[in-house]
Design an enzyme around this catalytic site. Structure first.
Site, short mmCIF file in Angstrom:
data_model
loop_
_atom_site.label_atom_id
_atom_site.label_comp_id
_atom_site.label_asym_id
_atom_site.label_seq_id
_atom_site.Cartn_x
_atom_site.Cartn_y
_atom_site.Cartn_z
N GLY A 14 12.06 -1.65 -20.27
CA GLY A 14 10.97 -2.66 -20.13
C GLY A 14 11.29 -3.94 -20.78
O GLY A 14 12.41 -4.12 -21.84
N ARG A 75 15.39 0.75 -14.57
CA ARG A 75 15.64 1.90 -15.33
C ARG A 75 16.53 2.77 -14.32
O ARG A 75 16.28 2.78 -13.13
CB ARG A 75 14.33 2.66 -15.51
N ASP A 106 14.93 2.32 -27.25
CA ASP A 106 15.57 3.42 -27.73
C ASP A 106 16.44 4.38 -26.50
O ASP A 106 17.58 4.81 -26.67
CB ASP A 106 14.63 4.36 -28.24
N THR A 128 12.29 -5.10 -27.22
CA THR A 128 10.96 -4.11 -26.55
C THR A 128 10.02 -5.07 -27.57
O THR A 128 10.03 -5.23 -28.58
CB THR A 128 10.94 -2.78 -26.96
N ASP A 130 7.23 -3.39 -28.38
CA ASP A 130 6.44 -2.24 -29.04
C ASP A 130 6.89 -2.25 -30.32
O ASP A 130 5.93 -1.67 -31.10
CB ASP A 130 6.80 -1.08 -28.53
N ASP A 132 9.05 -0.34 -31.76
CA ASP A 132 9.19 1.24 -32.26
C ASP A 132 10.68 1.58 -32.61
O ASP A 132 10.98 2.65 -32.47
CB ASP A 132 8.51 1.74 -31.04
N ARG A 174 3.03 2.54 -26.46
CA ARG A 174 3.09 4.04 -26.09
C ARG A 174 3.12 4.91 -27.07
O ARG A 174 2.32 6.13 -27.27
CB ARG A 174 4.05 4.71 -24.87
P1 ADP Z 1 14.06 1.76 -23.24
O1 ADP Z 1 15.44 1.22 -23.39
O2 ADP Z 1 13.02 0.48 -23.24
O3 ADP Z 1 13.39 2.92 -24.11
P2 ADP Z 1 14.10 3.62 -21.16
O4 ADP Z 1 13.78 4.66 -21.89
O5 ADP Z 1 13.39 3.59 -19.76
O6 ADP Z 1 13.89 2.42 -21.85
O7 ADP Z 1 15.70 3.56 -20.75
C1 ADP Z 1 16.34 2.63 -20.07
C2 ADP Z 1 17.53 3.35 -19.18
O8 ADP Z 1 18.45 3.61 -20.28
C3 ADP Z 1 17.06 4.53 -18.63
O9 ADP Z 1 16.78 4.07 -17.33
C4 ADP Z 1 18.57 5.07 -18.62
O10 ADP Z 1 19.34 4.66 -17.65
C5 ADP Z 1 19.26 4.89 -19.96
N1 ADP Z 1 19.13 6.05 -20.82
C6 ADP Z 1 17.88 6.28 -21.39
N2 ADP Z 1 17.98 7.53 -22.16
C7 ADP Z 1 19.30 7.82 -22.04
C8 ADP Z 1 20.04 8.86 -22.45
N3 ADP Z 1 19.60 9.89 -23.13
N4 ADP Z 1 21.48 9.07 -22.02
C9 ADP Z 1 22.13 7.97 -21.42
N5 ADP Z 1 21.32 6.77 -20.90
C10 ADP Z 1 20.04 6.92 -21.05
O1 F6P Z 2 8.00 -2.01 -23.13
C1 F6P Z 2 7.32 -1.16 -23.74
C2 F6P Z 2 5.84 -0.95 -22.98
O2 F6P Z 2 5.53 -2.08 -22.82
C3 F6P Z 2 4.95 0.12 -23.34
O3 F6P Z 2 3.99 -0.23 -24.34
C4 F6P Z 2 4.26 0.36 -22.08
O4 F6P Z 2 3.64 1.48 -22.10
C5 F6P Z 2 5.42 0.44 -21.14
O5 F6P Z 2 6.09 -0.53 -21.74
C6 F6P Z 2 4.93 -0.08 -19.52
O6 F6P Z 2 6.12 -0.41 -18.97
P1 F6P Z 2 6.36 -0.17 -17.34
O7 F6P Z 2 5.13 -0.88 -16.85
O8 F6P Z 2 7.51 -1.20 -17.35
O9 F6P Z 2 6.63 1.09 -16.99
MG MG Z 3 11.88 3.80 -24.83
#
Ligand code: ADP
Ligand code: F6P
Ligand code: MG
Length: 322
Positions: A14, A75, A106, A128, A130, A132, A174
Site C-alpha cells: 500500500g 502487490r 511488513d 505505510t 498504519d 504497524d 487492518r
Molecule cells: P505491505 O508491504 O504494505 O505489507 P504486502 O503485504 O501486500 O504489503 O506486501 C507487498 C509485496 O511484498 C507482496 O505483494 C509480495 O510481492 C511481497 N511479499 C510479501 N510477503 C512476502 C514474503 N513472505 N516473501 C517474499 N515476498 C513477500
Molecule cells: O496501507 C495499509 C492500508 O491502508 C490498510 O489500513 C487498509 O486496510 C489497506 O491498506 C487497504 O489497501 P488496499 O485498498 O490497497 O488494499
Molecule cells: Mg502488510
C-alpha cells in the site's frame, strides 16, 4: 570506501504519503556519494519485469511534496515464490546492482529479507500509514493520515454539534489501531475502538447516551477498520440504546494528498540513513527512528515482532473525553 557502487529503490504494498520524499532522499544521497541509482517501477512486479531506469538528480525534482509514489507500487504474487525471488536477485545482479532499498510495509520487508539471503544488500524503510511497523516510533505517512482524520473529524463534529447527533467514523488500520488512537485523542473523540483492546458494545452505547445526558452536544466514536465496521458499530448502538449514529467511512482519502512536514523530514532522514547503511556494508536491516535516534534493526526481528500498543495514550484519551 563504499560497499556498494550501484543501488536500486522501489516502493511496494500500500502506498503512503512521504514515499516520494523517501525516494528523493535515497536518490539524492546516493548520487551525492557517487553511487549509481536505479528506480524500479511497480515494486517487486517491476523488478521481475526488469522495469528499471537510471535516476538522476532531476528525476526526483518536484516530488518531495506529493502524495502517492512516482515509482508506483504493486502487490506481486510471483515474488512470494522462491523462483520469483531468485529471478529478482538475478535481474539486479545482471545490471551490476548490489543494493536495494525497499519502501513498504511488513510484507515488502519480508521480500527484502529473502533477497538479502540471495546476496543482494537490502534496506527496508517503513512506508505505510498504519504505523504497524515495530522498531520505529512512526512510519512514513502515519502523521499525514492522522492529520487527515483529525481534519475530517473536526468537520463532522461541527455539523453533529449543531444537530446534537451521534457519529461513528471508521478509519484505516487492518491490524493496528494507531490511526484511530492518535486521531481520536487529537480530535477529542468520546470513544476509540481499536483491534488491540477488547470493547463492550453495551458500554459504548451507554457512554454515548450519558454523554448527551451530561450536556455534550455530540458524541463521536472512532473505530479502526480492523476492530469493526462502522456500520456494524452504529447498528449495535441503535439496538442497545436507540440512538441512531451517522456513519462516515473515510477510506482511501487517508492515503492521499501532500505529506506533512513531519513525514517529509522522517522520509528524508530515513532515505539518507538507508544509503549510509548500504555504503557501510549492512544488509537485511529495517531503518527507523526511536526517540530521535536513527536505528537499523534486523528485518528478521522486525517482521517477527508486533508493535506495542500505547495503552497510556488510550487511557489518556478516555480520561480526557468525559
Ligand atoms: P505491505 O508491504 O504494505 O505489507 P504486502 O503485504 O501486500 O504489503 O506486501 C507487498 C509485496 O511484498 C507482496 O505483494 C509480495 O510481492 C511481497 N511479499 C510479501 N510477503 C512476502 C514474503 N513472505 N516473501 C517474499 N515476498 C513477500
Ligand atoms: O496501507 C495499509 C492500508 O491502508 C490498510 O489500513 C487498509 O486496510 C489497506 O491498506 C487497504 O489497501 P488496499 O485498498 O490497497 O488494499
Ligand atoms: Mg502488510
Amino acid at each position: 570506501m563504499s560497499a556498494v557502487k550501484s543501488i536500486a529503490v522501489l516502493t511496494s504494498g500500500g502506498d503512503s504519503q512521504g514515499m516520494n520524499a523517501a525516494v528523493r532522499a535515497v536518490v539524492r544521497s546516493a548520487l551525492y556519494f557517487d553511487i549509481e541509482v536505479y528506480g524500479v517501477q511497480r515494486g517487486y512486479q517491476g523488478l521481475l519485469n526488469d522495469d528499471l531506469r537510471p535516476m538522476d538528480l532531476r528525476s526526483v525534482g518536484d516530488i518531495l511534496q506529493r502524495g502517492g509514489t512516482v515509482l508506483q507500487t504493486a502487490r506481486c504474487k510471483e515474488f512470494l515464490t522462491a523462483e520469483g525471488q531468485q529471478r529478482g536477485a538475478d535481474v539486479l545482479r545482471s545490471r551490476g546492482i548490489d543494493g536495494l532499498v525497499v519502501i513498504g510495509g511488513d510484507g515488502s520487508y519480508q521480500g527484502a529479507n529473502k533477497l538479502s539471503k540471495l546476496g543482494i544488500k537490502t534496506m527496508g524503510l517503513p512506508g505505510t500509514i498504519d504505523n504497524d511497523i515495530p522498531f520505529t516510533d512512526s512510519t512514513i505517512g502515519f502523521d499525514t493520515a492522522v492529520s487527515i482524520v483529525v481534519d475530517a473529524i473536526n468537520k463532522i463534529r461541527d455539523t453533529m454539534s449543531s444537530h446534537e447527533r451521534a457519529s461513528v467514523v471508521e478509519v484505516m488500520g487492518r491490524h493496528c489501531g494507531d490511526i484511530a488512537l492518535y486521531a481520536g485523542l487529537a480530535s477529542g473523540a468520546e470513544t476509540i475502538i481499536v483491534p488491540e483492546v477488547p470493547y463492550d458494545m453495551k458500554e459504548v452505547a451507554n457512554r454515548m447516551k450519558s454523554n448527551f445526558a451530561k450536556g455534550k452536544r455530540h458524541s463521536i466514536v472512532v473505530v479502526a477498520e480492523g476492530a469493526a465496521k462502522g456500520v456494524d458499530v452504529a447498528r449495535e448502538i441503535t439496538n442497545s440504546c436507540g440512538l441512531e449514529p451517522h456513519v462516515t467511512v473515510l477510506g482511501h482519502i487517508q492515503r492521499g494528498g501532500a505529506p506533512t512536514a513531519a513525514d517529509r523530514i522522517l522520509a528524508s532522514q530515513l532515505g539518507d540513513f538507508a544509503v549510509h547503511q548500504l555504503m557501510a556494508g549492512e544488509s537485511a536491516k529495517a531503518c527507523g527512528i526511536i526517540s530521535g535516534k536513527l536505528v537499523a534493526t534486523d528485518i528478521d526481528t522486525v517482521v517477527n515482532s508486533k508493535k506495542p500498543f500505547n495503552m497510556d495514550l488510550y487511557e489518556l484519551a478516555i480520561r480526557l473525553s468525559q
